[in-house]
Design a protein around this motif. Structure first.
Motif, PDB file in Angstrom:
ATOM      1  N   ALA A 115     -42.819 101.762-170.642  1.00  0.00           N
ATOM      2  CA  ALA A 115     -43.940 102.466-171.262  1.00  0.00           C
ATOM      3  C   ALA A 115     -43.519 103.125-172.563  1.00  0.00           C
ATOM      4  O   ALA A 115     -44.296 103.160-173.539  1.00  0.00           O
ATOM      5  N   ALA A 116     -42.287 103.647-172.626  1.00  0.00           N
ATOM      6  CA  ALA A 116     -41.796 104.264-173.858  1.00  0.00           C
ATOM      7  C   ALA A 116     -41.621 103.220-174.963  1.00  0.00           C
ATOM      8  O   ALA A 116     -41.981 103.446-176.122  1.00  0.00           O
ATOM      9  N   LYS A 117     -41.089 102.049-174.598  1.00  0.00           N
ATOM     10  CA  LYS A 117     -40.921 100.979-175.583  1.00  0.00           C
ATOM     11  C   LYS A 117     -42.261 100.450-176.074  1.00  0.00           C
ATOM     12  O   LYS A 117     -42.385 100.015-177.217  1.00  0.00           O
ATOM     13  N   ALA A 118     -43.266 100.477-175.187  1.00  0.00           N
ATOM     14  CA  ALA A 118     -44.595 100.007-175.568  1.00  0.00           C
ATOM     15  C   ALA A 118     -45.351 101.026-176.401  1.00  0.00           C
ATOM     16  O   ALA A 118     -46.445 100.738-176.904  1.00  0.00           O
ATOM     17  N   GLY A 119     -44.785 102.217-176.542  1.00  0.00           N
ATOM     18  CA  GLY A 119     -45.435 103.252-177.326  1.00  0.00           C
ATOM     19  C   GLY A 119     -46.538 103.987-176.588  1.00  0.00           C
ATOM     20  O   GLY A 119     -47.292 104.750-177.194  1.00  0.00           O
ATOM     21  N   VAL A 120     -46.626 103.757-175.278  1.00  0.00           N
ATOM     22  CA  VAL A 120     -47.662 104.428-174.493  1.00  0.00           C
ATOM     23  C   VAL A 120     -47.324 105.893-174.294  1.00  0.00           C
ATOM     24  O   VAL A 120     -48.202 106.761-174.291  1.00  0.00           O
ATOM     25  N   ILE A 121     -46.057 106.196-174.101  1.00  0.00           N
ATOM     26  CA  ILE A 121     -45.582 107.567-173.962  1.00  0.00           C
ATOM     27  C   ILE A 121     -44.487 107.804-174.988  1.00  0.00           C
ATOM     28  O   ILE A 121     -43.997 106.866-175.631  1.00  0.00           O
ATOM     29  N   LEU A 170     -60.770  92.582-156.812  1.00  0.00           N
ATOM     30  CA  LEU A 170     -60.659  93.780-157.651  1.00  0.00           C
ATOM     31  C   LEU A 170     -59.380  93.751-158.479  1.00  0.00           C
ATOM     32  O   LEU A 170     -59.363  94.187-159.636  1.00  0.00           O
ATOM     33  N   VAL A 171     -58.295  93.224-157.900  1.00  0.00           N
ATOM     34  CA  VAL A 171     -57.042  93.082-158.647  1.00  0.00           C
ATOM     35  C   VAL A 171     -57.238  92.169-159.858  1.00  0.00           C
ATOM     36  O   VAL A 171     -56.792  92.475-160.973  1.00  0.00           O
ATOM     37  N   VAL A 172     -57.904  91.046-159.646  1.00  0.00           N
ATOM     38  CA  VAL A 172     -58.163  90.105-160.744  1.00  0.00           C
ATOM     39  C   VAL A 172     -59.028  90.763-161.815  1.00  0.00           C
ATOM     40  O   VAL A 172     -58.768  90.631-163.020  1.00  0.00           O
ATOM     41  N   ALA A 173     -60.053  91.499-161.386  1.00  0.00           N
ATOM     42  CA  ALA A 173     -60.923  92.175-162.345  1.00  0.00           C
ATOM     43  C   ALA A 173     -60.151  93.217-163.147  1.00  0.00           C
ATOM     44  O   ALA A 173     -60.334  93.334-164.368  1.00  0.00           O
ATOM     45  N   MET A 174     -59.282  93.963-162.482  1.00  0.00           N
ATOM     46  CA  MET A 174     -58.485  94.974-163.192  1.00  0.00           C
ATOM     47  C   MET A 174     -57.473  94.333-164.127  1.00  0.00           C
ATOM     48  O   MET A 174     -57.146  94.890-165.175  1.00  0.00           O
ATOM     49  N   THR A 175     -56.981  93.162-163.770  1.00  0.00           N
ATOM     50  CA  THR A 175     -56.017  92.476-164.635  1.00  0.00           C
ATOM     51  C   THR A 175     -56.635  92.133-165.991  1.00  0.00           C
ATOM     52  O   THR A 175     -55.951  92.137-167.015  1.00  0.00           O
ATOM     53  N   VAL A 176     -57.933  91.859-165.997  1.00  0.00           N
ATOM     54  CA  VAL A 176     -58.622  91.507-167.238  1.00  0.00           C
ATOM     55  C   VAL A 176     -58.686  92.696-168.186  1.00  0.00           C
ATOM     56  O   VAL A 176     -58.538  92.544-169.409  1.00  0.00           O
ATOM     57  N   VAL A 177     -58.884  93.889-167.650  1.00  0.00           N
ATOM     58  CA  VAL A 177     -59.114  95.062-168.501  1.00  0.00           C
ATOM     59  C   VAL A 177     -57.872  95.937-168.675  1.00  0.00           C
ATOM     60  O   VAL A 177     -57.852  96.803-169.546  1.00  0.00           O
ATOM     61  N   ALA A 178     -56.851  95.746-167.846  1.00  0.00           N
ATOM     62  CA  ALA A 178     -55.672  96.605-167.898  1.00  0.00           C
ATOM     63  C   ALA A 178     -54.807  96.267-169.104  1.00  0.00           C
ATOM     64  O   ALA A 178     -54.802  95.125-169.574  1.00  0.00           O
ATOM     65  N   PRO A 179     -54.065  97.242-169.627  1.00  0.00           N
ATOM     66  CA  PRO A 179     -53.127  96.971-170.723  1.00  0.00           C
ATOM     67  C   PRO A 179     -52.071  95.954-170.302  1.00  0.00           C
ATOM     68  O   PRO A 179     -51.648  95.936-169.137  1.00  0.00           O
ATOM     69  N   GLU A 180     -51.648  95.143-171.226  1.00  0.00           N
ATOM     70  CA  GLU A 180     -50.715  94.063-170.893  1.00  0.00           C
ATOM     71  C   GLU A 180     -49.400  94.585-170.353  1.00  0.00           C
ATOM     72  O   GLU A 180     -48.801  93.975-169.455  1.00  0.00           O
ATOM     73  N   TRP A 181     -48.936  95.721-170.871  1.00  0.00           N
ATOM     74  CA  TRP A 181     -47.627  96.228-170.464  1.00  0.00           C
ATOM     75  C   TRP A 181     -47.582  96.685-169.014  1.00  0.00           C
ATOM     76  O   TRP A 181     -46.522  96.725-168.398  1.00  0.00           O
TER      77      TRP A 181
END
Length: 248
Positions: A115-121, A170-181
């Motif tokens: 998450a730190a490398k992705a710039g999220v935190i 629901l997992v598949v649906a969340m995979t579509v909208v979740a951040p790639e990282w």
């Protein structure tokens, strides 16, 4: 020879049998494919002996303590007749055992670096520790909710396949909208939560509960809690990632 010693020797032989395939694979590729001798042979043999002994003691501990404890507590709560108390116990059991999982702690630390490398935190150590703690709490909450839902399923007699199918949709649906990282981390979190601490107690809880409820079969109704506990962390962690992305 006492019965306890016979039982221990049986488990010891079983541990050797269970570990034999991986030992043979390693030895074959090291000696035949790589054509190199085993490094530090004495250390390897000593370590292997410790692994066999540790696995044997672990299995004996499950038989003596965790399985009977989980089944007896399930029976006691079922006889008490309090749905709220039983669900609260199931949630706390799932939360507590998951929060204590060593594998989850390791994954949480690795996830904080990602998450730190992705710039999220932020890259600061404090930010990574805060993220890792939030990650562990999120996963623990998801498993607690899963175990409570699984216990309710046993009580109500709901078919587990519908819960699993709906969960993975629901997992598949969340995979579509979740951040790639966060997607890969979320998928991995489903596996690390069901490890050495969680599985024995949760399995014993389900089997014990199904054994004392009239009309329930321990085989068809007692199992399935681990499947739910593996499923829900993927959803919760991806939601956690979405919330972090939207937090300024």
């Amino acid at each position: 020879m006492t019965a306890q010693l016979k039982q221990f020797l049986r488990l010891l032989v079983g541990s050797v049998r269970d570990l034999a395939p991986i030992i043979l694979v390693v030895v074959f590729f090291q000696l035949v494919v790589l054509q190199q001798p085993l490094p530090n042979l004495e250390t390897l043999l000593a370590g292997l002996a410790f692994v066999i002994l540790g696995l044997t003691l672990f299995m004996r501990g499950l038989e003596m303590a965790l399985f009977p404890l989980g089944e007896s507590m399930a029976e006691a709560f079922a006889q008490k007749g309090s749905l709220i108390a039983l669900l609260a116990f199931a949630f706390c059991l799932g939360f507590g055992t998951t929060a204590a999982e060593p594998a989850l702690i390791a994954v949480a630390e690795e996830a904080s670096e990602v998450a730190a490398k992705a710039g999220v935190i932020g890259a600061a150590l404090e930010a990574q520790e805060e993220f890792a703690f939030g990650f562990r709490v999120t996963v623990a909450l998801s498993v607690g909710a899963a175990i409570a839902l699984g216990v309710l399923r046993i009580l109500k007699g709901w078919p587990i396949q519908y819960l699993i199918i709906g969960g993975y949709m629901l997992v598949v649906a969340m995979t579509v909208v979740a951040p790639e990282w966060v997607i890969g981390v979320a998928y991995d979190s489903g596996g690390v939560t069901t490890s050495t601490i969680t599985v024995p107690l949760v399995t014993a809880l389900g089997v014990g509960l199904a054994s004392v409820i009239r009309g329930r079969n321990p085989i068809t109704d007692g199992f399935g809690l681990i499947a739910l506990a593996s499923l829900t962390p993927m959803i919760f962690v991806m939601v956690y990632g979405v919330l972090l992305e939207r937090t300024p």
